[in-house]
Design a protein around this motif. Sequence first.
Motif, PDB file in Angstrom:
ATOM      1  N   ASP A  40      91.074  20.755  63.669  1.00 31.18           N
ATOM      2  CA  ASP A  40      90.487  21.706  62.729  1.00 31.18           C
ATOM      3  C   ASP A  40      89.391  22.484  63.447  1.00 31.18           C
ATOM      4  O   ASP A  40      88.396  21.925  63.894  1.00 31.18           O
ATOM      5  N   ALA A  48      89.926  21.119  56.025  1.00 28.87           N
ATOM      6  CA  ALA A  48      89.422  19.867  56.604  1.00 28.87           C
ATOM      7  C   ALA A  48      89.669  18.701  55.653  1.00 28.87           C
ATOM      8  O   ALA A  48      90.124  17.623  56.078  1.00 28.87           O
ATOM      9  N   ASP A  52      92.075  15.481  56.294  1.00 26.02           N
ATOM     10  CA  ASP A  52      91.532  14.123  56.225  1.00 26.02           C
ATOM     11  C   ASP A  52      92.332  13.270  55.245  1.00 26.02           C
ATOM     12  O   ASP A  52      92.563  12.082  55.485  1.00 26.02           O
ATOM     13  N   HIS A  65      87.784  17.313  64.193  1.00 28.39           N
ATOM     14  CA  HIS A  65      87.027  18.445  63.657  1.00 28.39           C
ATOM     15  C   HIS A  65      86.123  18.979  64.765  1.00 28.39           C
ATOM     16  O   HIS A  65      85.470  18.207  65.463  1.00 28.39           O
TER      17      HIS A  65
END
Length: 176
Positions: A40, A48, A52, A65
């Motif tokens: 991401d 995001a 997840d 991330h």
Amino acid sequence: MLKVSIVVPVYNAGRYIEMCAPSLLRQTLGEDAYEVIYVDDGSTDDSAQRLDQLAAQHPHVRVIHQENSGWPGKPRNVGVREARGEYVQFVDQDDELTPGALEHLHRMASRNGSDIVLGKVVGTMAGPSNVFKRTVERCTVEDAPLMESLTPHKMFRRDFLLAHDLRFPEGPVRLE
């Protein structure tokens, strides 16, 4: 060692996550033989959180991330660095794979000791390239129209990428 790592750069993918993810999760190669790595790139939408949630539901999915780089090169490079598969398959956030794609590509790569395997691509924006007219077990740029497909959407032996320090340009580069 895993057979394949799928690397997907993501930025504000929105609904494309729900379009792409199922095709990556239902590969016939088997969940214990591959992983999906989403990188991401500092999304500002709910990407995001969606990613997840996917990772929480599927043990072979990982999410990295990072701060926004603005282009897919850096997320792809991060994905290669973090990959645990013998091969790396690059997929964009709006792409889909057929259920047997990884299995077929990995089988061909293993059979031929390939550094790069180019799978057949179907698109909605242009007609099929000459490079996809027939299956070729082994070829080079001298004997096949490989230059017609310069996109990164291929399967690469990870050690080949690392040994030759092959990386995507990071920053504002179109058609990287």
